[in-house]
Design a protein around this motif. Structure first.
Motif, PDB file in Angstrom:
ATOM      1  N   VAL A  38       5.373  -2.993   1.581  1.00  0.00           N
ATOM      2  CA  VAL A  38       4.375  -1.974   1.924  1.00  0.00           C
ATOM      3  C   VAL A  38       3.121  -2.122   1.072  1.00  0.00           C
ATOM      4  O   VAL A  38       1.998  -2.084   1.589  1.00  0.00           O
ATOM      5  CB  VAL A  38       4.965  -0.560   1.767  1.00  0.00           C
ATOM      6  CG1 VAL A  38       3.914   0.494   2.092  1.00  0.00           C
ATOM      7  CG2 VAL A  38       6.173  -0.387   2.683  1.00  0.00           C
ATOM      8  N   ALA A  39       3.291  -2.300  -0.229  1.00  0.00           N
ATOM      9  CA  ALA A  39       2.138  -2.405  -1.125  1.00  0.00           C
ATOM     10  C   ALA A  39       1.268  -3.597  -0.751  1.00  0.00           C
ATOM     11  O   ALA A  39       0.032  -3.500  -0.705  1.00  0.00           O
ATOM     12  CB  ALA A  39       2.609  -2.533  -2.573  1.00  0.00           C
ATOM     13  N   ALA A  40       1.900  -4.736  -0.456  1.00  0.00           N
ATOM     14  CA  ALA A  40       1.152  -5.941  -0.096  1.00  0.00           C
ATOM     15  C   ALA A  40       0.412  -5.749   1.225  1.00  0.00           C
ATOM     16  O   ALA A  40      -0.758  -6.129   1.355  1.00  0.00           O
ATOM     17  CB  ALA A  40       2.098  -7.137  -0.005  1.00  0.00           C
ATOM     18  N   VAL A  41       1.077  -5.159   2.197  1.00  0.00           N
ATOM     19  CA  VAL A  41       0.470  -4.952   3.514  1.00  0.00           C
ATOM     20  C   VAL A  41      -0.693  -3.974   3.431  1.00  0.00           C
ATOM     21  O   VAL A  41      -1.766  -4.219   3.995  1.00  0.00           O
ATOM     22  CB  VAL A  41       1.539  -4.445   4.511  1.00  0.00           C
ATOM     23  CG1 VAL A  41       0.885  -3.941   5.788  1.00  0.00           C
ATOM     24  CG2 VAL A  41       2.530  -5.561   4.838  1.00  0.00           C
ATOM     25  N   VAL A  42      -0.508  -2.872   2.729  1.00  0.00           N
ATOM     26  CA  VAL A  42      -1.580  -1.885   2.571  1.00  0.00           C
ATOM     27  C   VAL A  42      -2.766  -2.511   1.843  1.00  0.00           C
ATOM     28  O   VAL A  42      -3.932  -2.318   2.228  1.00  0.00           O
ATOM     29  CB  VAL A  42      -1.076  -0.646   1.809  1.00  0.00           C
ATOM     30  CG1 VAL A  42      -2.236   0.261   1.411  1.00  0.00           C
ATOM     31  CG2 VAL A  42      -0.079   0.127   2.662  1.00  0.00           C
ATOM     32  N   ALA A  43      -2.484  -3.278   0.791  1.00  0.00           N
ATOM     33  CA  ALA A  43      -3.551  -3.910   0.018  1.00  0.00           C
ATOM     34  C   ALA A  43      -4.338  -4.910   0.855  1.00  0.00           C
ATOM     35  O   ALA A  43      -5.572  -4.960   0.791  1.00  0.00           O
ATOM     36  CB  ALA A  43      -2.962  -4.607  -1.214  1.00  0.00           C
ATOM     37  N   ILE A  44      -3.637  -5.693   1.665  1.00  0.00           N
ATOM     38  CA  ILE A  44      -4.305  -6.694   2.509  1.00  0.00           C
ATOM     39  C   ILE A  44      -5.202  -6.013   3.535  1.00  0.00           C
ATOM     40  O   ILE A  44      -6.359  -6.409   3.738  1.00  0.00           O
ATOM     41  CB  ILE A  44      -3.263  -7.587   3.206  1.00  0.00           C
ATOM     42  CG1 ILE A  44      -2.606  -8.513   2.194  1.00  0.00           C
ATOM     43  CG2 ILE A  44      -3.913  -8.402   4.332  1.00  0.00           C
ATOM     44  CD1 ILE A  44      -1.442  -9.299   2.754  1.00  0.00           C
ATOM     45  N   CYS A  45      -4.682  -4.993   4.188  1.00  0.00           N
ATOM     46  CA  CYS A  45      -5.462  -4.298   5.216  1.00  0.00           C
ATOM     47  C   CYS A  45      -6.705  -3.644   4.610  1.00  0.00           C
ATOM     48  O   CYS A  45      -7.813  -3.774   5.145  1.00  0.00           O
ATOM     49  CB  CYS A  45      -4.603  -3.242   5.903  1.00  0.00           C
ATOM     50  SG  CYS A  45      -3.287  -3.910   6.939  1.00  0.00           S
ATOM     51  N   ALA A  46      -6.527  -2.938   3.502  1.00  0.00           N
ATOM     52  CA  ALA A  46      -7.651  -2.238   2.874  1.00  0.00           C
ATOM     53  C   ALA A  46      -8.664  -3.225   2.300  1.00  0.00           C
ATOM     54  O   ALA A  46      -9.880  -3.039   2.455  1.00  0.00           O
ATOM     55  CB  ALA A  46      -7.143  -1.310   1.774  1.00  0.00           C
ATOM     56  N   ALA A  47      -8.173  -4.284   1.644  1.00  0.00           N
ATOM     57  CA  ALA A  47      -9.079  -5.270   1.045  1.00  0.00           C
ATOM     58  C   ALA A  47      -9.843  -6.032   2.122  1.00  0.00           C
ATOM     59  O   ALA A  47     -11.038  -6.318   1.970  1.00  0.00           O
ATOM     60  CB  ALA A  47      -8.294  -6.239   0.167  1.00  0.00           C
ATOM     61  N   SER A  48      -9.164  -6.365   3.211  1.00  0.00           N
ATOM     62  CA  SER A  48      -9.825  -7.083   4.305  1.00  0.00           C
ATOM     63  C   SER A  48     -10.931  -6.233   4.913  1.00  0.00           C
ATOM     64  O   SER A  48     -12.038  -6.722   5.173  1.00  0.00           O
ATOM     65  CB  SER A  48      -8.795  -7.460   5.382  1.00  0.00           C
ATOM     66  OG  SER A  48      -7.824  -8.354   4.873  1.00  0.00           O
TER      67      SER A  48
END
Length: 205
Positions: A38-48
């Motif tokens: 979850v942390a990785a997915v949320v970070a990728i979406c927000a950072a992108s």
């Protein structure tokens, strides 16, 4: 006050564009319910989103508009990817596990696979470029000197939404502990991916 107004306007604009049923949101929801990466997915979406919004505020939207072949290529690749993912979700729905969602123990699949899928969901979707680079960028331009404050507000909306979607989804775990409910989620994910993928291919072709 002008700074606060610009930031809130950016937050509202960003949130209005993100809060919609789509491939990316469906994927984040599923990962959140599974409590997997979850942390990785949320970070990728927000950072992108943050990167794309920054590019839009910086004026890249005009460049993208002048090169429509880029969006066509992304549409073809993204459409094919979403259809494949939708087929896999449909296969899971047709061949459900004997039990529902398990929230304890090791999560199925690797974090690397989740990260790669999330990157593809984000960067192979031309709607992301239209919403962030073109739309947010053009609206931000009207703010003049406060355009970056507007952009920061839109970035904050993206982070808030994906965090709520990813971490809030675990509240559905008791419901999805039943095989039938988990199967229903897979059906919804499959339908979303197939529809989005077909629309992307149709527009690109």
């Amino acid at each position: 006050m002008n700074v606060l107004s610009a930031g809130l306007a950016g937050f509202g604009t960003g949130l209005s564009l993100i809060v919609a049923i789509g491939a990316q949101n469906a994927f984040v929801l599923r990962q959140g319910v599974r409590r997997h990466a979850v942390a990785a997915v949320v970070a990728i979406c927000a950072a992108s989103d943050a990167v794309l919004i920054a590019l839009g505020v910086a004026g890249l939207g005009a460049v993208v508009t002048a090169w429509p072949a880029a969006l066509t290529a992304v549409g073809l690749a993204g459409g094919a990817f979403l259809i494949c993912y939708g087929v896999l979700a449909g296969r899971r729905a047709l061949r459900p596990a004997a039990t529902g969602l398990t929230t304890t123990g090791a999560a199925a699949g690797s974090i690397g696979a989740a990260v790669l899928t999330c990157l593809a969901m984000t960067w192979l979707n031309p709607h992301v470029y239209l919403d962030t680079v073109l739309l947010v960028g053009s609206v931000a331009a009207d703010r003049g000197a406060l355009r970056w404050i507007f952009g920061l507000g839109a970035m904050a909306a993206s982070l808030a939404w994906f965090a709520c979607l990813g971490y809030g989804a675990r509240l559905l775990s008791p419901v999805l502990s039943r095989p039938g409910a988990w199967r229903t989620l897979d059906v919804l994910v499959a339908a979303t991916m197939l529809v989005m993928g077909t629309m992307l291919l149709a527009r690109a072709l």
